[in-house]
Write an enzyme that holds these catalytic residues in place. Structure first.
Site, PDB file in Angstrom:
ATOM      1  N   ASP A  97       0.844  -1.181   0.000  1.00 38.65           N
ATOM      2  CA  ASP A  97       0.000   0.000   0.000  1.00 38.65           C
ATOM      3  C   ASP A  97       0.884   1.238   0.000  1.00 38.65           C
ATOM      4  O   ASP A  97       1.799   1.340   0.814  1.00 38.65           O
ATOM      5  CB  ASP A  97      -0.844  -0.013   1.287  1.00 38.65           C
ATOM      6  N   ASP A 198      -3.211   4.371  -2.122  1.00 36.60           N
ATOM      7  CA  ASP A 198      -4.283   4.774  -1.216  1.00 36.60           C
ATOM      8  C   ASP A 198      -4.740   6.204  -1.499  1.00 36.60           C
ATOM      9  O   ASP A 198      -3.915   7.096  -1.700  1.00 36.60           O
ATOM     10  CB  ASP A 198      -3.734   4.699   0.225  1.00 36.60           C
ATOM     11  N   GLU A 255      -6.662   3.658  -5.694  1.00 33.24           N
ATOM     12  CA  GLU A 255      -7.962   3.683  -5.013  1.00 33.24           C
ATOM     13  C   GLU A 255      -8.692   4.940  -5.459  1.00 33.24           C
ATOM     14  O   GLU A 255      -8.364   6.041  -5.039  1.00 33.24           O
ATOM     15  CB  GLU A 255      -7.769   3.700  -3.488  1.00 33.24           C
ATOM     16  N   HIS A 324     -11.062  -4.060   3.146  1.00 34.08           N
ATOM     17  CA  HIS A 324     -11.043  -3.784   4.582  1.00 34.08           C
ATOM     18  C   HIS A 324     -11.860  -2.558   4.967  1.00 34.08           C
ATOM     19  O   HIS A 324     -11.923  -2.210   6.144  1.00 34.08           O
ATOM     20  CB  HIS A 324      -9.584  -3.597   5.023  1.00 34.08           C
ATOM     21  N   ASP A 325     -12.438  -1.860   4.003  1.00 32.16           N
ATOM     22  CA  ASP A 325     -13.259  -0.676   4.303  1.00 32.16           C
ATOM     23  C   ASP A 325     -14.747  -0.960   4.152  1.00 32.16           C
ATOM     24  O   ASP A 325     -15.569  -0.063   4.345  1.00 32.16           O
ATOM     25  CB  ASP A 325     -12.906   0.474   3.344  1.00 32.16           C
TER      26      ASP A 325
HETATM   27  C1  NOJ Z   1      -8.403   4.307   2.256  1.00 36.71           C
HETATM   28  C2  NOJ Z   1      -8.055   3.105   3.045  1.00 36.71           C
HETATM   29  O1  NOJ Z   1      -8.472   1.965   2.359  1.00 36.71           O
HETATM   30  C3  NOJ Z   1      -8.696   3.276   4.395  1.00 36.71           C
HETATM   31  O2  NOJ Z   1      -8.635   2.118   5.168  1.00 36.71           O
HETATM   32  C4  NOJ Z   1      -8.043   4.436   5.080  1.00 36.71           C
HETATM   33  O3  NOJ Z   1      -8.711   4.694   6.288  1.00 36.71           O
HETATM   34  C5  NOJ Z   1      -8.079   5.691   4.224  1.00 36.71           C
HETATM   35  N1  NOJ Z   1      -7.782   5.452   2.849  1.00 36.71           N
HETATM   36  C6  NOJ Z   1      -7.089   6.698   4.723  1.00 36.71           C
HETATM   37  O4  NOJ Z   1      -5.786   6.274   4.457  1.00 36.71           O
END
Ligand code: NOJ
Length: 548
Positions: A97, A198, A255, A324-325
């Protein structure tokens, strides 16, 4: 154009929750090394690990205090090097990441930057004076509350789009970019195979940092328009690409919230030399509470088809339904109560065989589900806690808040990986840092390895099928049965070979007619109900793949 990363199947690891090797209740790098044979056996070619860098863990590692150091809880750099070597020894690849929209507030760059107004690194972050005794503007952060934090020592505010402990780097500043590129090269020269980038969508901010319209007279107003895929963002991507990415044979996935199919080619068009893939968010938006619990197949068809068509022959999709989000997909789209196995496998077939590189999030391959929360103390995620606070201030009851977070909270996907039915689900010998989902005795890797009809073995079969059939990798996608309210069907075509994938996205049986889509002469190659009983009728959550 053929490429190794187009043919790959990827697996995402959230290191904290994957496997603990040293009995401290926290997953670690050696734990990942222990499980490489499991991943290889599943058919994985590419592993993405979420941040494993040194971090105070305000946002579980997405707040990095040293980009070239491993978080002590996860092990050491030597452990990382060994992991990388072992991944490569098995013919797999590893991406990490890249979190450079922000750092931790403990990063030395920020410590310097905040030390005085004339520190040479002051301009590495975004500092502003207060306006009329308040924050410099009315922007709300992505994790709620103001996007600004006051620094008493230097009497200015700094911008943080995520938590207040994640100050945003100032990408306008050339020294920032140079330092980031040096760090990226350092990792690439070590031999990693690429990056998941990210929050790349937020690197560029509206230059004047003006207030956003606030018709609801909120204290802070949602400000996505001022920093999500903002005009000029691609200049940063080009700069990064020119300086770093183009010089390596790697894979990159950005992302990319705020990007729609119609502009996808600008980002991942092969001739553009920018990124290889993006994690787009259009289907994820269907997770949002106001969109209802389970999306209509029509909405999924519209979104996935738009992305498939937009990139056909031009670029490449990253295919995913979990990370994971997000909450667990079987809980979200499927029917865990009546058709847990069927809906988990049906959703798998649905997204996996489209054109693109499929990503599996740890536990998805065994159909892990959302967990249960009983009170504030059951949540770990900083964004859930902020949300709790905000909803409580709005007068919501504890029950309402728990119900909301149960359906939306990121903690659902962060419970420890369920390896077996032993204590702590085989994740750790010690009490895990986060409560194991109570259903681990029923849903776990060990039991599914024994069961030919398990979700795990269905994923394995999908991976094998995709690997054997170039059509399922490179073939053109065509939506079938477009107006059907239950069935999502599509075909894949390449050089005279054709496959049809049929998924009944509902808990009721579904029919179609031969005139609408004929399977005459087609050979059944994979399904989650066997044998096929009636050609033109699918059971609840039945998925089938045919070769024509
Ligand atoms: C996206 C990530 O996937 C997430 O887990 C994170 O909290 C935010 N970006 C901030 O880095």
């Amino acid at each position: 154009m053929a490429n190794w990363w187009k043919e790959a199947v990827a697996y995402q690891i959230y290191p904290r929750s994957f496997k603990d090797s040293n009995g401290d209740g926290i997953g670690d790098l050696n734990g990942i090394s222990e499980k490489l044979d499991y991943l290889k056996d599943l058919g994985i070619d590419l592993i993405w690990i979420c941040p494993m860098y040194k971090s105070p863990n305000d946002d579980n590692g997405y707040d990095i205090s040293d980009y070239q150091e491993i978080m002590a809880e996860f092990g050491s750099m030597a452990d990382f090097d060994r992991l990388l070597e072992q991944v490569h020894a098995r013919g797999m690849r590893l991406i990490i990441d890249l979190v450079v929209n922000h750092t931790s507030d403990e990063h030395p760059w920020f410590l310097e930057s905040r030390s005085s107004r004339n520190n040479p690194k002051r301009g590495w972050y975004i500092w502003r004076d207060s306006k009329n005794g308040a924050e410099p503007n009315n922007w709300e952060g992505i994790f709620k509350g103001s996007a600004w934090e006051f620094d008493p020592q230097t009497q200015q505010y700094y911008l943080h789009l995520f938590t207040r402990r994640q100050p945003d780097l100032n990408w306008e500043n050339h020294d920032v970019r140079r330092a980031v590129y040096d760090m990226m090269r350092w990792w690439l020269d070590k031999g990693i195979d690429g990056f998941r980038i990210d929050a790349i969508a937020h690197l560029k901010k509206e230059p004047l940092l003006d207030d956003v319209p606030n018709p609801d007279k909120l204290r802070y107003a949602p400000a996505m328009k001022s920093h999500l895929n903002y005009d000029g963002l691609l200049d940063y991507v080009d700069d990064m690409s020119r300086n770093v990415l183009q010089h390596y044979d790697i894979v990159t996935v950005g992302e990319m919230n705020g990007l729609y199919a119609e502009n996808a080619e600008e980002w991942v068009g092969e001739h553009r030399g920018r990124l290889n893939m993006v994690f787009q968010f259009e289907h994820v938006r269907l997770w949002e509470p106001e969109a209802g619990l389970r999306p209509e197949p029509a909405a999924l068809k519209r979104i996935f088809t738009a992305w498939q068509e937009a990139l056909e022959g031009k670029g490449w999709n990253a295919l995913y339904v979990e990370n994971h989000d997000l909450t667990r997909i079987t809980s979200r789209w499927g029917d865990t109560e009546h058709y847990w196995r069927e809906s988990a496998t049906c959703i798998a077939a649905l997204y996996f065989l489209m054109q693109g590189t499929p990503f599996i999030y740890q536990g998805q391959e065994i159909g892990m589900t959302n967990t249960r929360f009983e009170g504030l103390e059951d949540f770990d995620d900083v964004s859930a806690k902020n949300m709790w606070r905000e909803m409580a201030e709005q007068g919501k009851s504890e029950e309402e808040i728990i119900a909301f977070l149960t359906n939306t909270g990121r903690d659902n996907s962060r419970t420890p990986m369920q390896w077996n039915a032993w204590p702590n689900a085989g994740f750790s010998d010690a009490k895990p840092w986060f409560k194991v989902n109570a259903n681990y005795e029923m849903i776990n890797v060990a039991s599914q390895q024994q069961d030919p009809d398990s979700v795990l073995n269905f994923y394995r079969a999908l991976i094998q099928l995709r690997r054997q059939e170039r059509t399922l990798i490179y073939g053109r996608y065509v939506l079938e049965l477009e107006g059907h309210s239950q069935i999502y069907a599509y075909s894949r075509m390449l050089e005279g070979v054709e496959f049809v994938v049929l998924c009944n996205m509902s808990s009721k049986s579904a029919r179609w007619s031969e005139a609408e889509l004929s399977l005459d002469g087609a050979r059944f190659v994979l399904g989650n109900y066997a044998p096929v009983e009636e050609t033109y009728r699918l059971h609840a959550w039945e998925a089938r793949v045919y070769k024509l």
